[in-house]
Structure formats: structure tokens, C-alpha cells
Design a protein around this motif. Structure first.
Motif, PDB file in Angstrom:
ATOM      1  N   ALA A   1       0.827  -1.035   0.015  1.00  9.92           N
ATOM      2  CA  ALA A   1      -0.058  -0.182   0.058  1.00  9.92           C
ATOM      3  C   ALA A   1       0.936   1.269   0.069  1.00  9.92           C
ATOM      4  O   ALA A   1       0.384   2.383  -0.332  1.00  9.92           O
ATOM      5  CB  ALA A   1      -1.005  -0.053   1.047  1.00  9.92           C
ATOM      6  N   GLY A   2       2.120   1.221   0.166  1.00  9.83           N
ATOM      7  CA  GLY A   2       2.920   2.268   0.322  1.00  9.83           C
ATOM      8  C   GLY A   2       3.171   3.237  -0.643  1.00  9.83           C
ATOM      9  O   GLY A   2       3.150   2.735  -1.717  1.00  9.83           O
ATOM     10  N   ALA A   3       3.184   4.475  -0.521  1.00  2.98           N
ATOM     11  CA  ALA A   3       3.335   5.460  -1.576  1.00  2.98           C
ATOM     12  C   ALA A   3       4.690   5.604  -2.431  1.00  2.98           C
ATOM     13  O   ALA A   3       4.808   5.794  -3.366  1.00  2.98           O
ATOM     14  CB  ALA A   3       3.251   6.903  -0.889  1.00  2.98           C
ATOM     15  N   GLY A   4       5.708   5.022  -1.547  1.00  3.10           N
ATOM     16  CA  GLY A   4       6.875   4.789  -2.327  1.00  3.10           C
ATOM     17  C   GLY A   4       7.895   5.841  -2.527  1.00  3.10           C
ATOM     18  O   GLY A   4       8.588   5.950  -3.436  1.00  3.10           O
ATOM     19  N   ILE A   5       7.917   6.908  -1.801  1.00  2.00           N
ATOM     20  CA  ILE A   5       8.379   8.123  -1.752  1.00  2.00           C
ATOM     21  C   ILE A   5       9.717   7.809  -1.318  1.00  2.00           C
ATOM     22  O   ILE A   5      10.189   7.500  -0.011  1.00  2.00           O
ATOM     23  CB  ILE A   5       7.830   9.465  -0.945  1.00  2.00           C
ATOM     24  N   LEU A   6      10.919   8.139  -2.041  1.00  2.00           N
ATOM     25  CA  LEU A   6      12.233   7.986  -1.691  1.00  2.00           C
ATOM     26  C   LEU A   6      13.079   9.130  -1.772  1.00  2.00           C
ATOM     27  O   LEU A   6      13.619   9.648  -2.619  1.00  2.00           O
ATOM     28  CB  LEU A   6      12.986   7.172  -2.527  1.00  2.00           C
ATOM     29  N   ALA A   7      13.005  10.154  -0.430  1.00  2.00           N
ATOM     30  CA  ALA A   7      13.476  11.456  -0.556  1.00  2.00           C
ATOM     31  C   ALA A   7      13.948  11.998   0.560  1.00  2.00           C
ATOM     32  O   ALA A   7      13.309  12.916   1.425  1.00  2.00           O
ATOM     33  CB  ALA A   7      12.395  12.516  -1.231  1.00  2.00           C
ATOM     34  N   PRO A   8      14.767  11.291   1.305  1.00  2.00           N
ATOM     35  CA  PRO A   8      15.282  11.859   2.642  1.00  2.00           C
ATOM     36  C   PRO A   8      15.629  12.993   2.706  1.00  2.00           C
ATOM     37  O   PRO A   8      15.851  13.862   3.570  1.00  2.00           O
ATOM     38  CB  PRO A   8      16.470  10.677   3.032  1.00  2.00           C
TER      39      PRO A   8
END
Length: 377
Positions: free
Chosen positions: A41-48
């Protein structure tokens, strides 16, 4: 007998299993495939680099974890495992209304001071943008008060990534047992296997990567894993006729996000519901919250088709940090859980580190901040 048994078929467990079989270990993955698993279900944002919410321990780990993605995606591609949905797409952080200007300014200050201190990202990759430029990047966006842009932000599709990891690992010899891990077998103070649907399966090491369900395996051993499900309701929209692949991720200041994907698909979310337990229903209140915030930030989405509501039960810890490393008091038992709403950012690398521990490898990072012992007081 297996060299290692991994319990949990989400992205963390799959990444650990993949790394184990790539190293030549005989590994078993036990997967109950519970409804509501966060990976799906996760949005999958990769932006630390644009994160202003989580502590330094999370940030330092997340930078390394997200930096591992290109290597992992390349390995999966070489194994012929299929698409993961991984793409660098950029991210806009915006203040839409007047009440958001102050928290935006505080977040911007933290992010840009960290950029100055670290010397990265490059100034052209993390910069302020004018409101008009922000709307040009994301045409559905409301007029904004202020915005900054991070070019290096990426997205990944959790379902595709999980399928790719599973396929690649199976091709390298991973055995998968569909069923319920009822208990971990401990003899002479060491984990020696798992009982699955009444059958004892022997293993030289066991990893608990069961997400929100992890405490069920630790509790009988006296290994108290302080993880509880946090329900997230996420809505998938479709904009007919729009090509949205190049639109950046949007984050504003009421805890929600918008992630655009190819083919007119736009994902908006998410609720963060503590105390919902393992209830995987979409609720009227949750859907209202998500849509209300999405249309406040991006009124151009008002004509979108509502395609799907996904529910993820995030494994949340009291301090927002994951639980990684050896289980105290039980040899050959390892923990890899508690990633909360950032499982897709941290999960693949956490799985890799768990496999490294099992294989006796030197770890590339310090995972002491994520030890279960931090809760012992």
C-alpha cells in the motif's frame, strides 16, 4: 536444514531472503500474506534529503538506504526480475495556505542548513522555486505561497518491487512456504527453526520481518518488540488523458502527499491512524480526510476518477525508528521490523543488513540506534 529462515514476505523480508540466496545460502521465506501488509500500500516516496520530520538517526540511515536503490534495481534487472517502478521524479515541498508559511519556513531552514553542512545535494538539485514554476511542474497544483524543489527524489512501486525481489530470489534458489509461522524454535538459548502450520522446520538462523505482526513471534520468547499497526488509507486516482509520469511528488504541511505515476495515475494519502489495530477497512472519515487534503493542495485533481483505496498497516514504534539487529537473549535470532511509514525507503537496505548479519559480514553502517535494547529502560 536451512541456513536461514526469514519470516515475513514484505519488502524487508524479501530483501533479506534475496541477499541470502545471492550469497549462496540455503534460505526459506515463510509468508502468511496477511491482508493490509504495508509494502503493498505504500506510496514509495524516496526522498530523505527533503525530510524535515524525522530525527538525525533516521536521516543518516535513510540517505544510505535510498542510495542503495540504484544498485538493487540494477541487480534485479540483471536477474531478469521485471519492473520495480523505480524512477527519479523530483519533489516539490509547498506551502499552500497562509497557516503553512511558518512551518514551511522552519522545514526549509532545516533542509537547507543540512545541505550546507553536508555539501550535498548540489545547489541546482535542491533549490527554491517560484510559485509559477511550481504550478508548471505540477499543473493540478493550487496557487502556492512558497515552494522548494529537490531534483533527486524518486518513487518506487512497492508491489512491483516485492514481486521482482521474490522472482529474482526464487530463481536463485529461495524456497517459499505459504503459511503461518506459529512459533520460533529455541533450544539452548539459540533460534533453531520455525514451526509452520504444525511442522517444525530447522534453520541455522531466523529473521523476524513480520511488519506489524512481528510481536506475535517475539512475545513467547520474552523478546518484546514494541511495534503496533498504524493504519494508512491511500487513494489511487486516474486523470484520463493526462500524462503524469513527469510530475513531481508533492508534500505540504498537513502530513499528506501526492505521488504521480505514468498513465494518469495519481496516488494521494495518507491517514496515520494509531489505535486502529488490524482493521483493514477503508472508512468514510479516512477517505474524506485524504481527498479533502488532496483537493486543497491540488484542486486540479477534482475531475479524477477514484480507482482504488489501499490500506496499509504500518509497523510503528514509539520513537519512529526501526528495530534492527540481533534479538537480545536469543542467539541466531534477528529483528528487522518497525519501519513505520518509511518502509519502502528503508526496507530493502534493512533487509540487506539483516542478511549481512546472518552471513557474518561486516556492516557498512552503524545500526546501534535501532537496537531493541533502546526500549529496555
Amino acid at each position: 536444514m536451512y541456513d536461514a529462515i526469514v519470516v515475513g514476505g514484505g519488502v524487508v523480508g524479501l530483501a533479506a531472503a534475496y541477499e541470502l540466496v545471492c550469497a549462496g545460502a540455503r534460505a526459506l521465506l515463510v509468508d502468511r500474506a496477511d491482508e493490509g501488509r504495508a509494502t503493498a500500500a505504500g506510496a514509495g516516496i524516496l526522498a530523505p534529503e527533503s525530510n524535515s520530520r524525522d530525527p538525525d538517526a533516521w536521516f543518516d540511515f535513510a540517505v544510505v538506504a535510498v542510495g542503495y536503490y540504484p544498485e538493487l534495481v540494477a541487480r534485479l534487472a540483471a536477474d531478469g526480475a521485471g519492473d520495480t517502478g523505480y524512477a527519479v521524479c523530483g519533489q516539490l515541498t509547498v506551502a499552500v495556505s497562509a497557516d503553512e508559511v511558518e512551518p514551511f519556513a522552519a522545514a526549509r531552514r532545516l533542509v537547507f542548513e543540512r545541505q550546507q553542512r553536508r555539501g550535498t545535494p548540489a545547489p541546482e538539485d535542491l533549490r527554491d522555486v517560484a510559485p509559477a514554476e511550481a504550478r508548471a511542474m505540477f499543473p493540478a497544483l493550487a496557487p502556492v505561497q512558497a515552494a522548494f524543489y529537490y531534483r533527486g527524489a524518486a518513487r518506487v512501486d512497492g508491489r512491483l518491487l516485492a514481486a521482482a525481489l521474490r522472482q529474482a530470489a526464487a530463481a536463485r534458489g529461495l524456497e517459499v512456504r505459504q503459511g503461518s509461522a506459529e512459533r520460533i524454535v529455541v533450544r539452548d538459548g539459540a533460534a533453531q527453526g520455525v514451526v509452520v502450520d504444525g511442522e517444525e522446520l530447522a534453520g541455522g538462523a531466523v529473521a523476524i520481518a513480520g511488519g506489524a505482526w512481528s510481536p506475535q513471534l517475539g512475545d513467547p520468547l520474552g523478546v518484546r518488540i514494541p511495534v503496533a499497526p498504524q493504519r494508512g488509507q491511500i487513494i489511487h486516482l486516474e486523470l484520463p488523458g493526462e500524462e503524469t509520469a513527469g510530475w513531481p511528488i508533492i508534500t505540504a504541511f498537513r502530513g499528506h502527499y501526492i505521488v504521480a505515476w505514468p498513465g494518469g495515475r495519481v496516488v494521494v494519502g495518507a491517514t496515520r491512524e494509531a489505535g486502529a489495530g488490524f482493521d483493514v477497512r477503508a472508512t468514510a472519515a479516512g477517505v474524506h480526510e485524504v481527498l479533502d487534503e488532496a483537493l486543497r493542495v491540488a484542486p486540479g485533481l477534482a475531475g479524477a476518477t477514484l480507482r482504488e483505496v489501499r490500506i496499509g498497516l504500518r509497523p510503528a514504534t514509539p520513537d519512529g525508528l526501526p528495530v534492527l539487529g540481533p534479538a537480545p537473549g536469543v542467539r541466531n535470532l534477528y529483528l528487522a521490523t518497525g519501519h513505520g511509514p518509511t518502509g519502502l525507503q528503508l526496507g530493502p537496505y534493512s533487509g540487506k543488513l539483516t542478511a549481512d548479519l546472518i552471513l557474518g559480514r561486516q556492516l557498512a553502517v552503524d545500526i546501534a540506534p535501532f537496537a531493541l535494547s533502546r526500549f529496555s529502560g
